[in-house]
Write an enzyme that holds these catalytic residues in place. Structure first.
Site, PDB file in Angstrom:
ATOM      1  CG  ASP A   1      -5.789  -1.095   3.661  1.00  0.00           C
ATOM      2  OD1 ASP A   1      -5.913  -1.973   2.790  1.00  0.00           O
ATOM      3  OD2 ASP A   1      -6.699  -0.303   3.952  1.00  0.00           O
ATOM      4  CG  HIS A   2      -5.189  -7.357   2.774  1.00  0.00           C
ATOM      5  ND1 HIS A   2      -6.325  -7.029   3.445  1.00  0.00           N
ATOM      6  CD2 HIS A   2      -5.591  -8.084   1.715  1.00  0.00           C
ATOM      7  CE1 HIS A   2      -7.367  -7.549   2.823  1.00  0.00           C
ATOM      8  NE2 HIS A   2      -6.959  -8.188   1.771  1.00  0.00           N
TER       9      HIS A   2
ATOM     10  CG  HIS B   1      -9.578  -3.074   2.218  1.00  0.00           C
ATOM     11  ND1 HIS B   1      -8.422  -3.018   2.955  1.00  0.00           N
ATOM     12  CD2 HIS B   1     -10.240  -4.166   2.688  1.00  0.00           C
ATOM     13  CE1 HIS B   1      -8.400  -4.033   3.823  1.00  0.00           C
ATOM     14  NE2 HIS B   1      -9.495  -4.730   3.673  1.00  0.00           N
TER      15      HIS B   1
END
Ligand code: BG6
Length: 514
Positions: A201-202, A264
């Site tokens: 999950d950047h 996010h």
């Protein structure tokens, strides 16, 4: 007995937790000709190489269907890196880096392609010193994951040999709903153990997201205030001026709730709302994060309309430029009801947060690109300075995730002068000015962590499933045949439908203005 590197004690490097030094490895990217590889992965690896962060022998093998030579692959990656890298590309660094990139052509379903991959990786180990370490990156379309994982196992590539390791990074979307996420977890587990699995999950790799834990647990002053006694509410906004950037096909199956909130925003919420972990080990942190998502109050179907506002942009203007409606985008149905905007209120029914509303807002084609978290503290008591007809503003702690990364605190101050007037002012910390150096991109940090065997900033299977179980209830209400909550339209370049403001206004609150 074989001891894989997963069980070996490793030397440490400085970091959020005690983490091992990244070891040279072969990074095999499935979906190597895709957008993610060009825009994010290769530029991130280049930047690590340019900054001297990457073990020199590290090798990249692009795995994809199209026919091309190593040279052709390197050339197209160079062009992309020059366009998307955060620092400009230095020819001599690129030349060396490019020599570590190879292309492997195969269909994802073709077992023989994995056999030849295994042979090629063995050869790379001998020639380049990658020591049998393998990092597989699933950047292909999710419907290919099963075939890739199955074939990796069949070729024995899922197993680490003595003294080395094999890991897999799984890109989002991690499933489409709870059932598909569970199924994907099951499929991954057939080939790789949980310790070998890194669900990316950047947002967790963003410098300021990591700083949330530092702010909360390296400073003594916030701890006592961080609960229902002092906090009035929390807000998290992720606003983008961008539309769907040619990803109509994917976005039609996702929408803003699945694309941004499930992963996010809920991940950011976990960092803000979690209990202090007992130590900084990956699982200690992830144990606490999952305890935030689990008690999120599940809506009854009839409550969705009053707690969640879904919107979709119509034609409007961003920075003075007219932009088309979502329904006019390529690969989007002309009568699509996909959400490009979501605003919602939720409650975390645990001891710390009971009764504190949390407001989340995401949207495409909004007037500004900004992601921030704000903690709104309760009003000062209505005596002394706050004994006026219009109450003084609340103290607000703002964590700016991007852009202009930093933290600010709104406080009340006496205006200079002989009269007694009070005005809100800001105490402000900017990463750029305080540290004077650019932050690495999220993918740089995350790739390095995966090479080091540190899963702290990756989502665990139970976090993902808990998040889906909350999201599913909303999606199910939206797709119900009877009494489905309305879809509201908003002009591109506005802050979403008015109903999103009403969600807050009903309770005497308002979204933060940017
Ligand atoms: C991705 C979403 O995960 O995150 C995109 O699929 C979104 O729709 C992007 O634009 C936002 O990430 P960032 O880092 O650009 O804020």
């Amino acid at each position: 007995m074989n001891r894989s590197a997963e069980q070996q004690p490793n030397p440490l490097r400085e970091g959020l937790s005690t983490r091992a030094v990244p070891q040279p490895c072969s990074i095999v990217i499935f979906g190597a000709t895709g957008d993610l590889t060009h825009r994010k992965l290769i530029p991130a690896l280049y930047n690590l190489a340019a900054d001297g962060e990457m073990p020199p022998a590290t090798t990249v093998v692009g795995f994809a269907r199209r026919q091309k030579t190593d040279e052709e692959f390197r050339n197209e990656l160079e062009e992309a890196t020059r366009e998307f890298s955060r620092q400009s590309v230095r020819d001599e660094v690129w030349e060396t880096f490019a020599q570590s990139i190879f292309y492997h052509q195969s269909e994802f379903e073709d077992a023989s392609g994995y056999k030849t991959l295994a042979e090629r990786l063995d050869k790379i180990d001998k020639e380049r010193g990658t020591r049998g370490n393998r990092l597989f990156y699933l950047a292909a379309a999710p419907d290919q994951f099963e075939a890739i994982l199955k074939n990796l196992k069949a070729a024995g590539l899922n197993e680490a040999r003595e003294g080395s390791w094999a890991r897999v990074i799984v890109e989002k979307p991690f499933g489409h709903d709870l059932a598909s996420a569970r199924e994907l977890n099951r499929i991954v587990r057939k080939s790789f153990s949980e310790e070998q699995t890194y669900r990316i999950d950047h947002f967790l790799g963003k410098e300021t997201a990591q700083n949330i834990l530092v702010l909360r647990f390296a400073n003594a002053i916030f701890g006592p205030l961080w609960n229902r006694h002092y906090v009035d509410h929390l807000q998290i906004t992720a606003a983008e001026t961008l539309g769907i950037e040619g990803r109509g096909g994917y976005y039609e199956t996702a929408g803003a709730l699945r694309d941004m909130v499930q992963n996010h925003l809920l991940q950011l919420l976990c960092l803000v709302a979690m209990e202090p972990p007992t130590d900084l080990r990956a699982d200690s942190i992830r144990d606490e994060k999952v305890k935030v998502v689990r008690p999120i109050r599940r809506y009854r179907r009839e409550d969705v309309a009053t707690n969640v506002v879904r919107g979709q942009y119509v034609q409007g203007a961003i920075n003075g430029k007219t932009v088309a409606a979502y329904r006019e985008e390529e690969k989007v149905k002309p009568d699509s009801v996909t959400d490009t905007f979501v605003a919602l209120r939720l409650y975390i029914d645990n001891w710390r947060w009971s009764g504190v509303p949390v407001y989340l807002r995401v949207g495409k084609r909004l007037p500004k690109s900004a992601t921030e978290i704000s903690v709104h503290f309760k009003h000062a008591p209505p005596v002394l300075f706050n004994k006026q007809t219009t109450a003084l503003d609340q103290n607000v702690l703002v964590i700016r995730i991007q852009p202009d990364e930093g933290i600010s605190l709104r406080i009340q101050a006496k205006m200079p002068g002989t009269s007694f007037r009070i005005q809100p002012v800001k105490m402000d910390f900017h990463y750029g000015t305080s540290f004077g150096k650019p932050s690495p991109e999220a993918y740089e940090r995350l790739l390095l962590d995966a090479m080091s065997g540190d899963a702290t900033l990756f989502a665990r299977h139970d976090e993902v499933e808990q998040a889906w179980s909350f999201i599913d209830l909303i999606e199910n209400a939206w797709t119900a045949e009877k009494d489905a909550p309305q879809l509201y339209f908003y002009p591109a370049g506005s802050w979403g439908p008015e109903e999103a403001d009403e969600l807050m206004a009903r309770e005497g609150r308002a979204w933060r203005r940017f």
